[in-house]
Write a protein that holds these residues in place. Structure first.
Motif, PDB file in Angstrom:
ATOM      1  N   MET A   1       0.767  -0.999  -0.041  1.00 34.52           N
ATOM      2  CA  MET A   1       0.005  -0.029  -0.144  1.00 34.52           C
ATOM      3  C   MET A   1       0.924   1.432  -0.082  1.00 34.52           C
ATOM      4  SD  MET A   1      -3.060   1.336   2.822  1.00 34.52           S
ATOM      5  CE  MET A   1      -3.699  -0.161   2.501  1.00 34.52           C
ATOM      6  N   ALA A   2       0.728   2.251  -1.001  1.00 41.65           N
ATOM      7  CA  ALA A   2       1.283   3.620  -1.025  1.00 41.65           C
ATOM      8  C   ALA A   2       1.155   4.169   0.127  1.00 41.65           C
ATOM      9  CB  ALA A   2       1.009   4.293  -2.490  1.00 41.65           C
ATOM     10  N   GLU A   3       2.121   4.819   0.718  1.00 43.93           N
ATOM     11  CA  GLU A   3       1.903   5.757   1.925  1.00 43.93           C
ATOM     12  C   GLU A   3       1.658   6.999   1.440  1.00 43.93           C
ATOM     13  OE1 GLU A   3       2.524   5.599   5.048  1.00 43.93           O
ATOM     14  OE2 GLU A   3       3.313   3.285   4.937  1.00 43.93           O
ATOM     15  N   PHE A   4       0.658   7.951   2.169  1.00 41.53           N
ATOM     16  CA  PHE A   4       0.354   9.126   1.867  1.00 41.53           C
ATOM     17  C   PHE A   4       1.618  10.154   2.091  1.00 41.53           C
ATOM     18  CE2 PHE A   4      -1.222  13.362   3.573  1.00 41.53           C
ATOM     19  CZ  PHE A   4      -1.707  13.688   2.184  1.00 41.53           C
ATOM     20  N   ASP A   5       1.841  10.633   1.024  1.00 37.36           N
ATOM     21  CA  ASP A   5       3.040  11.800   1.101  1.00 37.36           C
ATOM     22  C   ASP A   5       2.650  13.276   1.114  1.00 37.36           C
ATOM     23  OD1 ASP A   5       5.389  13.119   0.689  1.00 37.36           O
ATOM     24  OD2 ASP A   5       6.342  11.538  -0.285  1.00 37.36           O
ATOM     25  N   LEU A   6       2.540  13.875   1.920  1.00 38.75           N
ATOM     26  CA  LEU A   6       2.078  15.229   2.278  1.00 38.75           C
ATOM     27  C   LEU A   6       3.039  16.318   1.522  1.00 38.75           C
ATOM     28  CD1 LEU A   6      -0.161  17.228   2.844  1.00 38.75           C
ATOM     29  CD2 LEU A   6       1.014  17.423   5.333  1.00 38.75           C
ATOM     30  N   ARG A   7       4.447  15.910   1.719  1.00 36.62           N
ATOM     31  CA  ARG A   7       5.335  16.821   1.104  1.00 36.62           C
ATOM     32  C   ARG A   7       5.378  16.546  -0.591  1.00 36.62           C
ATOM     33  NH1 ARG A   7       9.172  18.573   4.936  1.00 36.62           N
ATOM     34  NH2 ARG A   7       9.229  17.436   6.999  1.00 36.62           N
ATOM     35  N   ALA A   8       5.222  15.566  -0.802  1.00 37.67           N
ATOM     36  CA  ALA A   8       5.101  15.486  -2.356  1.00 37.67           C
ATOM     37  C   ALA A   8       3.843  16.127  -2.941  1.00 37.67           C
ATOM     38  CB  ALA A   8       5.129  14.152  -2.525  1.00 37.67           C
ATOM     39  N   LEU A   9       2.861  15.744  -2.001  1.00 37.32           N
ATOM     40  CA  LEU A   9       1.428  16.587  -2.617  1.00 37.32           C
ATOM     41  C   LEU A   9       1.776  18.103  -2.462  1.00 37.32           C
ATOM     42  CD1 LEU A   9      -1.580  16.109  -3.447  1.00 37.32           C
ATOM     43  CD2 LEU A   9      -2.029  16.448  -1.002  1.00 37.32           C
ATOM     44  N   LEU A  10       2.290  18.690  -1.482  1.00 41.26           N
ATOM     45  CA  LEU A  10       2.394  20.123  -1.553  1.00 41.26           C
ATOM     46  C   LEU A  10       3.553  20.584  -2.681  1.00 41.26           C
ATOM     47  CD1 LEU A  10       2.272  20.722   2.083  1.00 41.26           C
ATOM     48  CD2 LEU A  10       0.596  21.469   0.258  1.00 41.26           C
ATOM     49  N   ALA A  11       4.525  19.765  -2.881  1.00 41.71           N
ATOM     50  CA  ALA A  11       5.643  20.271  -3.787  1.00 41.71           C
ATOM     51  C   ALA A  11       5.002  20.392  -5.518  1.00 41.71           C
ATOM     52  CB  ALA A  11       6.597  19.184  -3.628  1.00 41.71           C
ATOM     53  N   ASP A  12       3.806  19.482  -5.402  1.00 41.83           N
ATOM     54  CA  ASP A  12       3.425  19.414  -6.992  1.00 41.83           C
ATOM     55  C   ASP A  12       2.011  19.855  -6.936  1.00 41.83           C
ATOM     56  OD1 ASP A  12       3.654  18.614  -9.583  1.00 41.83           O
ATOM     57  OD2 ASP A  12       2.741  16.794  -9.306  1.00 41.83           O
ATOM     58  N   ARG A  13       1.680  20.927  -6.201  1.00 43.42           N
ATOM     59  CA  ARG A  13       0.355  21.284  -6.122  1.00 43.42           C
ATOM     60  C   ARG A  13      -0.244  22.120  -7.092  1.00 43.42           C
ATOM     61  NH1 ARG A  13       3.101  24.301  -2.364  1.00 43.42           N
ATOM     62  NH2 ARG A  13       2.623  26.559  -2.152  1.00 43.42           N
ATOM     63  N   GLY A  14       0.519  22.844  -7.930  1.00 42.27           N
ATOM     64  CA  GLY A  14       0.113  23.691  -8.790  1.00 42.27           C
ATOM     65  C   GLY A  14      -0.255  25.018  -8.258  1.00 42.27           C
ATOM     66  N   ASP A  15      -0.937  25.716  -8.631  1.00 44.21           N
ATOM     67  CA  ASP A  15      -1.503  27.271  -8.559  1.00 44.21           C
ATOM     68  C   ASP A  15      -2.424  27.175  -7.281  1.00 44.21           C
ATOM     69  OD1 ASP A  15      -3.017  29.688  -8.502  1.00 44.21           O
ATOM     70  OD2 ASP A  15      -1.165  30.225  -9.821  1.00 44.21           O
TER      71      ASP A  15
END
Length: 454
Positions: A1-15
């Motif tokens: 199961m893939a871990e939820f990665d908040l840092r990655a989500l914010l780094a690639d969040r767009g505008d």
């Protein structure tokens, strides 16, 4: 199961602004873009914010007064991390846990003996709703009196006590039985109370909208009238509490002993929503008067232990860092540095404040009346925005206009600001007023846009 990665989500969040406009509130984003406040914020610490270009901004807004111990306070954050590591039971609901009782005890230790019970909420407006509901039940009266220009929240009961038509007009009819009287007018208050049908008199010790400080003797007189006519005296400390005015609670300046005190905002340290209604034993026991009525009022998430940990850590931080005393000292310094602006600029009519709730009010000058009238005809109070805008765009200082249709600039900085920050703010303020007074074409275009005329 893939871990939820908040840092990655914010780094690639767009505008951020585009997403907010699509999913939350496009009109708010339009406001930000119109007044040139449309920054992408990356991080914060203490009294400062940084945008995505690495520019640092002095925060004289403080999340509308939420960040008294500073943004991302490391010791409050550590307390929250410790709590999560403890794996406590959380909200048992049919049972009690340690942290709510500990925070309630800490609050009561810091308030007058008249206050003996705490009802936790999740926000300031919920704390006001609790005061209205419990106050009416305890007194068996239905009427509520508040004051003009008072702000107590935007849910229906709180809004009914709100003394600002710009918030209430579109949502009529509000709840019946609510009346407003002028702030500072004891005769008008007594005229309402002498009917002996008013459950609660609700007042901010310093009004947030406009930063209006009470006249000498007003709050003491209001408390005496409430005692005389059997009305509960409710002092709204949601914005002023926890050190803002140079006392832990603003009512201490006048030696008051309220029956009810709603608190919220900075009790959380800026991390977790938390509020409370602190009330007298008499009010509480008139409502929670039997086992059958043991749960007459509550809120599912209100006494959650993460919020309680934040509250306890915030109280500790205020005392360890002597932030209340700091607010008193820096507030005096801010007034000392800004009161001369009244003589320096004919457009400045008054500087006022208490501790680190501060405001400067602008008024029609003796000279250049034509330009002033042009701006104020576009939108009342717009001149203050002409000062707020360059403070932000040129001096990188975040501040706010203190209310609708009033030419008042307001500051509510975190209590961790420094002497250098205060001096930087004052010099930037002086420069921005000079610029706004000249009202060059660029500022006139801005005024037209902000007023919705072009």
């Amino acid at each position: 199961m893939a871990e939820f990665d908040l840092r990655a989500l914010l780094a690639d969040r767009g505008d951020d602004l585009d997403r907010w406009a699509r999913t939350i509130n496009p009109q708010f984003v339009r406001v930000l873009r119109t007044i040139d406040f449309d920054r992408t914020w990356e991080r914060a610490e203490g009294a400062y914010l940084w945008d995505d270009n690495g520019h640092r901004y002095l925060d004289m807004l403080g999340g509308f007064g939420m960040y008294k111990v500073g943004r991302n306070n490391p010791r409050v954050r550590r307390a929250l991390s410790d709590y999560l590591d403890l794996e406590t039971p959380g909200s048992v609901q049919l049972g009690v846990t340690a942290l709510p009782g500990l925070l309630a005890e800490a609050l009561l230790e810091r308030t007058p003996s008249r206050l003996a019970r705490v009802q936790f909420t999740s926000s300031g407006t919920e704390a006001i709703e609790a005061a209205l509901k419990l106050g009416r039940a305890a007194t068996k009266r239905t009427r509520v009196v508040s004051v003009d220009h008072g702000f107590h929240g935007l849910t229906l009961g709180s809004l009914s006590a709100n003394g600002n038509p710009e918030f209430t007009a579109r949502f009529q009819p509000l709840l019946p039985g609510f009346e407003q009287v002028p702030f500072g007018d004891l005769d008008a208050l007594e005229e309402q109370l002498r009917r002996e049908d008013v459950a609660v008199f609700l007042v901010e010790p310093v009004q947030g909208k406009g930063v209006n400080v009470p006249p000498d003797g007003y709050l003491q007189g209001a408390q005496a009238l409430c005692r005389k006519y059997g009305t509960l005296f409710c002092v709204d400390e949601i914005q002023t509490g926890f050190g803002r005015t140079g006392k832990l609670f603003a009512f201490e300046h006048w030696g008051l002993e309220p029956d009810m005190v709603p608190v919220a905002k900075s009790l959380s340290g800026g991390y977790v929503p938390v509020g409370a209604l602190i009330m007298s034993r008499a009010v509480h026991e008139a409502v929670f008067d039997s086992m059958q009525n043991a749960v007459s009022h509550g809120s599912t998430f209100a006494p959650n232990e993460l919020a309680m940990a934040a509250g306890l850590a915030t109280l500790h931080e205020l005392e360890e860092e002597k932030l209340v005393e700091r607010a008193a000292r820096l507030g005096d310094r801010l007034l000392e540095l800004t009161r001369p602006l009244v003589e320096e600029f004919d457009v400045v009519s008054e500087v006022r404040g208490l501790g680190l709730i501060w405001a400067i009010e602008f008024a029609e000058p003796d000279s250049r009346k034509l330009s002033w009238k042009l701006i104020e005809r576009m939108q009342p109070g717009l001149f203050a925005q002409l000062v707020v805008a360059p403070l932000f765009s040129e001096h990188r200082i975040l501040s706010q206009v203190a209310g609708h249709n009033i030419a008042v600039l307001k500051a509510l900085p975190p209590l961790v600001v420094t002497d250098d920050d205060i001096e930087q703010f004052v010099e930037a303020l002086r420069s921005s007023i000079k610029r706004a007074q000249r009202t060059p074409s660029a500022l006139t275009r801005f005024a037209l846009t902000a007023a919705g005329i072009r």
